[in-house]
Design an enzyme around this catalytic site. Structure first.
Site, PDB file in Angstrom:
ATOM      1  N   LYS A 139       0.810  -1.224   0.000  1.00  0.00           N
ATOM      2  CA  LYS A 139       0.000   0.000   0.000  1.00  0.00           C
ATOM      3  C   LYS A 139       0.842   1.272   0.000  1.00  0.00           C
ATOM      4  CE  LYS A 139      -3.186  -2.862  -0.105  1.00  0.00           C
ATOM      5  NZ  LYS A 139      -3.617  -3.292  -1.427  1.00  0.00           N
ATOM      6  N   GLU A 141      -2.900   7.449   7.701  1.00  0.00           N
ATOM      7  CA  GLU A 141      -3.702   8.259   6.779  1.00  0.00           C
ATOM      8  C   GLU A 141      -4.667   9.095   7.606  1.00  0.00           C
ATOM      9  OE1 GLU A 141      -5.944   6.061   3.879  1.00  0.00           O
ATOM     10  OE2 GLU A 141      -4.151   5.189   2.971  1.00  0.00           O
ATOM     11  N   HIS A 174     -16.629  -5.284   5.974  1.00  0.00           N
ATOM     12  CA  HIS A 174     -15.851  -5.347   4.733  1.00  0.00           C
ATOM     13  C   HIS A 174     -16.384  -6.371   3.734  1.00  0.00           C
ATOM     14  CE1 HIS A 174     -13.115  -2.577   6.612  1.00  0.00           C
ATOM     15  NE2 HIS A 174     -12.992  -3.395   7.638  1.00  0.00           N
ATOM     16  N   ARG A 188      -7.898  -7.804 -10.370  1.00  0.00           N
ATOM     17  CA  ARG A 188      -8.616  -9.027 -10.744  1.00  0.00           C
ATOM     18  C   ARG A 188     -10.005  -8.652 -11.272  1.00  0.00           C
ATOM     19  NH1 ARG A 188      -9.551  -8.220  -5.095  1.00  0.00           N
ATOM     20  NH2 ARG A 188     -11.770  -7.778  -4.860  1.00  0.00           N
TER      21      ARG A 188
END
Ligand code: MV4
Length: 509
Positions: A120, A204, A238, A295
């Protein structure tokens, strides 16, 4: 790039996506090879493929995640390409590389693009350099709490500690006060080590109440394009439960800006094939790159419906070196599409996964309805794999009509034998906030009422009707029917209403 011979595709996956890929291969004139675990020996996708090869026991670690077994299966079957589907090995750079090293075509992006997006902090550096907006924060991992405190002060609280190797929310901690930061760094890092074998974390700014909007991209050897957005805010822990295209929060102008950012993201990593850029869309219209999914995604059909494209066929074309078949020039979404993920999760039991045999299943159909499932009447639902039984996709002229069509289709669906989340979807689709499109990623956390088992009037009416029908059935069955068998059939055959013959017999005594 020149064309490469591609005749036979091995599908390194199972269930609905394996079937989806097999169908796209047929449409493209390609032969198919399924691989299966012991739990899937009788599955629909195994029967649908031209060849099928057993790769191991039910546990994914001993079957669908075994790179050596998959490459052996490709060699034995004479496959010249491998499609990874979603989940399992689809985003493992090492798998893409191993497939390529074996002289086979990997139907997906280059391994280098997968690894560039997998880390990331590296992705954030690359995106920032490519002019893609990222959430304010650090672009390298932080281990020193003093340094982290300085970064947090600079970007302003609340901040979010994230795992560099992360994705999917593991190893994430919200920090609202400086005094909580050191602890959060330690726990997030420990969680990341456990989940990814890499404890690196970074910071963040925490974006409050955003939507989750993602952009589909396609890249061939000549051009990279975007195919609009999907709104994926309706999620729980999620796990996405409902997706739509387009998003009520995105107009043509914002679509072009987010689309341009996603195209720049793909170009920056040398992307090929179908991919998705995930963004957070803040209430004020600002958007931030989160991560790229390298994907085909579960929710790709809503994009297919509103843009009239076949994303899996495009993947196959691009992998064999052909140009994508999408016309040049602006793409315009037509109408509205919604996907509901039908899972074997029981609303009466806190939406926990339920296992068992699907005694009977009837899929919805009719205008604007698309059904995508890897299971059928008689299928076993185990706890080895994820709980998605099917995707129900509708396409209509506008959002209110798509919602109406989805409600109709959900009522046509019958699943007997395992509990499903259909009651949840019906409640959600009748909720005034959902109908107004007033959703964000915390919507379901605020609305536990939508996740609970419904005890509404409609349900009570259905129960009353069922009781009346049973009484009528009982009255009719008492009359002797000429030629009818006097002994009940063998086994636990199940009728359309879900009663086994034995249960019906008992109830009618
Ligand atoms: C965030 C965020 C708020 N602010 N980053 C969750 C998993 C990973 N893909 C990124 N995630 C988030 N990152 C900042 N700076 C909120 C989430 C988030 C989320 C994002 C997308 C879809 C669902 C979510 C659910 C909870 C949190």
């Amino acid at each position: 790039m020149t064309q490469r011979p591609m005749r036979r595709v091995l599908i390194a996956n199972r269930g609905e996506i394996a079937l989806r890929i097999i169908r796209a291969c047929r449409d493209e004139g390609l032969e198919t090879v399924a691989v299966y675990s012991d739990a899937d020996a009788k599955a629909l996708f195994v029967r649908a493929a031209d060849q099928a090869i057993r790769i191991g026991p039910a546990s994914p670690g001993e079957s669908y995640l075994r790179i050596d077994a998959l490459l052996d299966a490709a060699r034995v079957s004479g496959a010249d390409a491998i499609h990874p589907g979603y989940g399992f090995l689809s985003e493992r750079a090492a798998f893409a590389q191993a497939v390529t090293d074996a002289g086979l075509i990997f139907i997906g992006p280059p391994a280098s693009a997968i690894s560039a997006m997998g880390d990331k902090t590296s992705a954030r550096r690359l995106m920032s350099a490519a002019g893609v907006p990222i959430v304010p924060g650090s672009t390298a991992s932080l281990s020193d709490p003093v340094e982290a405190a300085a970064v947090a002060k600079e970007i302003g609280y609340p901040v979010l500690v994230k795992a560099a190797a992360g994705g999917g929310g593991k190893g994430m901690r919200i920090v609202r006060e400086p005094s909580e930061l050191a602890d959060a760094l330690t726990t997030a890092s420990r969680e990341a080590t456990k989940a990814f074998g890499d404890g690196a974390v970074y910071l963040e700014k925490y974006i409050e109440l955003p939507r989750h909007v993602e952009i589909q991209i396609l890249a061939d050897h000549e051009r990279t394009i975007h195919v609009g957005e999907r709104e994926c805010s309706v999620q729980r822990r999620h796990q996405k439960l409902l997706e739509e295209a387009p998003s009520v929060a995105v107009d043509a102008e914002l679509r072009e800006r987010m689309g341009a950012a996603a195209v720049a993201a793909g170009a920056a990593v040398g992307y090929r094939g179908a991919g998705t850029c995930e963004f957070l869309l803040a209430a004020n219209g600002d958007f931030y790159f989160l991560e790229m999914n390298t994907r085909i995604q579960v929710e790709h059909p809503v994009t297919e419906q509103v843009y009239g494209v076949d994303l899996v066929r495009e993947q196959l074309r691009i992998a064999r070196g052909l140009p994508m078949s999408i016309p040049r020039g602006p793409l315009v979404p037509r109408g509205w599409a919604i996907e509901c993920r039908i899972t074997s999760e029981d609303p009466a039991n806190g939406l926990l996964p339920s296992a068992g045999t699907i005694r009977w299943m009837r899929a919805p159909s009719g205008p604007g309805v698309r059904w995508a499932s890897g299971v059928e009447s008689g299928s076993e639902v185990t706890l080895f794999y994820d709980s998605m039984l099917a995707k129900l996709i509708v396409h209509a002229a506008d959002r209110p009509r798509a919602i109406e069509t989805m409600r109709r289709a959900l009522r046509e669906l019958s699943v007997v034998g395992v509990a499903t989340n259909v009651p949840f979807h019906l409640q959600l689709l009748s909720d005034p906030d959902f109908e107004r499109g007033a959703i964000d990623i915390q919507f379901l956390e605020r609305r536990p009422d939508l996740l609970a088992a419904p005890e509404d009037e409609a349900t009570l009416v259905r129960i009353a009707v069922a009781a009346a029908l049973l009484a009528e059935d009982r009255r009719v069955s008492r009359r002797p029917v000429a030629g009818a068998p006097t002994a009940p059939g063998r086994g636990a055959a199940v009728a359309a209403d879900g009663w086994t013959r034995a249960a019906r017999r008992d109830a009618l005594r």
